[in-house]
Design a protein around this motif. Structure first.
Motif, short mmCIF file in Angstrom:
data_model
loop_
_atom_site.label_atom_id
_atom_site.label_comp_id
_atom_site.label_asym_id
_atom_site.label_seq_id
_atom_site.Cartn_x
_atom_site.Cartn_y
_atom_site.Cartn_z
N PRO A 1 26.58 36.54 42.82
CA PRO A 1 25.33 36.00 42.28
C PRO A 1 25.14 36.40 40.82
N GLY A 2 24.39 35.60 40.11
CA GLY A 2 24.02 35.96 38.74
C GLY A 2 24.97 35.44 37.69
N THR A 3 26.27 35.77 37.78
CA THR A 3 27.24 35.26 36.82
C THR A 3 28.05 34.08 37.37
N LEU A 4 28.12 33.97 38.69
CA LEU A 4 28.94 32.98 39.39
C LEU A 4 30.43 33.19 39.17
N ASN A 5 30.81 34.37 38.71
CA ASN A 5 32.23 34.69 38.57
C ASN A 5 32.85 35.07 39.91
N ILE A 6 34.17 35.04 39.96
CA ILE A 6 34.91 35.27 41.20
C ILE A 6 34.53 36.61 41.83
N CYS A 7 34.43 36.62 43.16
CA CYS A 7 34.03 37.82 43.91
C CYS A 7 35.28 38.60 44.32
N PRO A 8 35.46 39.82 43.80
CA PRO A 8 36.66 40.60 44.16
C PRO A 8 36.82 40.85 45.64
N ASP A 9 35.74 41.10 46.36
CA ASP A 9 35.83 41.32 47.82
C ASP A 9 36.37 40.08 48.52
N SER A 10 35.92 38.91 48.08
CA SER A 10 36.42 37.66 48.68
C SER A 10 37.89 37.45 48.36
N HIS B 1 36.54 33.28 33.40
CA HIS B 1 35.42 33.87 32.65
C HIS B 1 34.36 32.78 32.44
N LEU B 2 33.55 32.58 33.45
CA LEU B 2 32.70 31.40 33.54
C LEU B 2 31.58 31.42 32.50
N TYR B 3 31.48 30.31 31.78
CA TYR B 3 30.42 30.11 30.78
C TYR B 3 30.38 31.19 29.71
N GLY B 4 31.48 31.94 29.55
CA GLY B 4 31.55 32.93 28.49
C GLY B 4 31.32 34.36 28.94
N HIS B 5 30.98 34.58 30.23
CA HIS B 5 30.80 35.94 30.74
C HIS B 5 32.08 36.37 31.45
N PRO B 6 32.70 37.50 31.04
CA PRO B 6 33.97 37.90 31.65
C PRO B 6 33.84 38.16 33.16
N ALA B 7 34.85 37.72 33.88
CA ALA B 7 34.96 38.08 35.30
C ALA B 7 35.35 39.55 35.41
N ASN B 8 35.23 40.09 36.60
CA ASN B 8 35.55 41.51 36.83
C ASN B 8 37.06 41.68 36.94
N VAL B 9 37.73 41.56 35.79
CA VAL B 9 39.19 41.63 35.78
C VAL B 9 39.71 43.02 36.17
N PRO B 10 39.07 44.12 35.79
CA PRO B 10 39.57 45.42 36.25
C PRO B 10 39.69 45.51 37.77
N ALA B 11 38.69 45.00 38.49
CA ALA B 11 38.75 45.01 39.95
C ALA B 11 39.84 44.08 40.46
N ILE B 12 39.98 42.92 39.82
CA ILE B 12 41.02 41.96 40.22
C ILE B 12 42.40 42.53 39.95
#
Length: 369
Positions: free
Chosen positions: A105-114, A130-141
């Motif tokens: 929620p909030g950023t709509l970026n990919i969910c690491p748990d999923s 990195h949707l709409y300019g907000h980085p995805a949680n790449v460290p977790a990925i």
């Protein structure tokens, strides 16, 4: 009558004309020339990577990266359901299967748990967007990928200049792709770029980018390649745009701040995208989410803005709702949030008066929801 406020516009107020005319005068207008070399070098330096490989658009950048990563038919790649369709299409071009997962929620970026739950014996890699300019949680990925022996390809099409803890997107994983379409933070009209620190991967992508011709034996083709090269004219525009990238990002930050200040003061029924601490978002598109309602209510609001001369876009339709990737299962966050999301006008030609007018019209349109 007020001019229609477009959702996106290209700003060409630097050296674009000068550099393009230089291409014309020199006759170097095709896929060789100094501007290609200079643009690639400047982009690599900016992202702090060893290699930046230009392409003729962002989709071919994705496909070329996947070819370089040796994606094969029967393989699986984990892809967020909320992204532009090119992310999944490039996987299909390789005969592989995009496995869709939900977002946060909030950023709509990919969910690491999923992501972790979707890994199978056929999984070869993960594409965080990195949707709409907000980085995805790449460290977790990256942590998940390392545990399972997978590669990570950042889709940074919308996020030129975004960062996580001071490291730019494009330097966070095995490789990354960017788009320079006309509505992006910097543009070449059509164009793309791949960044990587992997020498072997870079050479492989360069080989396949240029019809597969051996760089040491002219007109000898050891592989079936592609014509994915950027032209010198595209690169000339890109280099001129790139010279002003920090100013462009700063202006978008100002646009975002004015939207948030106005809308927070005028309405409690409008939600903003989250911003993760330590992450630098670059506001490719400013998004709002209605606090209630679904697609019908969102479309009513968009129609009201259109009537007032304001162009908007819906947040990307989740790919599991699109015919080529249709799935009947539920994606809880994507199904709810995407129906309430709207992209507001976000470009460097916007005036403060136009932003204020968009905010006033938006608030009036949401009162009856």
């Amino acid at each position: 009558m007020m001019k229609k406020i477009s959702v996106a516009e290209a700003t060409l107020n630097g050296n674009e004309r000068k550099y393009v005319l230089d291409c014309l005068d020199s006759t170097w207008i095709s896929s060789s020339g100094k501007y290609i070399t200079e643009f690639e070098a400047a982009f690599a330096k900016y992202c702090d990577v060893k290699h930046a490989i230009s392409t003729n658009n962002g989709t071919t950048a994705l496909h070329l990266a996947l070819v370089g990563l040796d994606l094969k038919p029967g393989d699986e790649v984990i892809v967020p359901t909320v992204t532009y369709i090119a992310t999944a299409n490039a996987v299909r071009y390789c005969g592989a299967t995009p496995v869709l997962v939900d977002c946060v929620p909030g950023t709509l970026n990919i969910c690491p748990d999923s992501v972790e739950k979707a890994i199978t014996s056929k999984t070869k890699g993960i594409i965080p967007v990195h949707l709409y300019g907000h980085p995805a949680n790449v460290p977790a990925i990256n942590h998940i990928a390392a545990k399972h022996g997978l590669w990570v390809l950042e889709d940074a099409a919308e996020a030129h200049g975004a960062e996580i803890n001071g490291i730019k997107v494009g330097a966070l994983s095995d490789c990354a792709t960017f788009s320079f379409f006309g509505n992006k933070i910097i543009t070449t009209g059509e164009g793309g770029m791949i960044t990587t620190n992997n020498d072997q991967l870079a050479e492989r992508m360069k080989l396949y980018r240029s019809q597969g011709m051996d760089p040491n034996r002219r007109y000898w083709f050891p592989v079936v390649g592609y014509n994915y090269r950027m032209t010198n004219i595209q690169a000339a525009i890109g280099l001129a745009q790139f010279e002003n990238i920090e100013e462009a990002i700063a202006k978008r930050d100002q646009i975002k701040a004015r939207y948030k200040e106005n809308l927070a003061r005028l309405s409690s029924d409008i939600l903003f995208a989250d911003e993760t601490p330590g992450y630098r978002s670059v506001c490719w598109m400013f998004n709002i989410f209605l606090s209630k309602g679904f697609a019908y209510e969102r479309d009513r609001v968009r129609d009201a803005l259109e009537t007032a001369g304001i162009e908007t876009r819906p947040v990307f339709h989740p790919m599991h709702t699109l015919p080529p990737y249709k799935e009947e299962r539920t994606f809880k966050v994507a199904d709810e949030w995407c129906q309430r999301g709207i992209n507001l006008p976000t470009h460097l030609m916007l005036t403060e008066q136009q932003i204020d007018f968009v905010c006033k019209t938006l608030v009036e349109a949401t009162r009856d929801i």
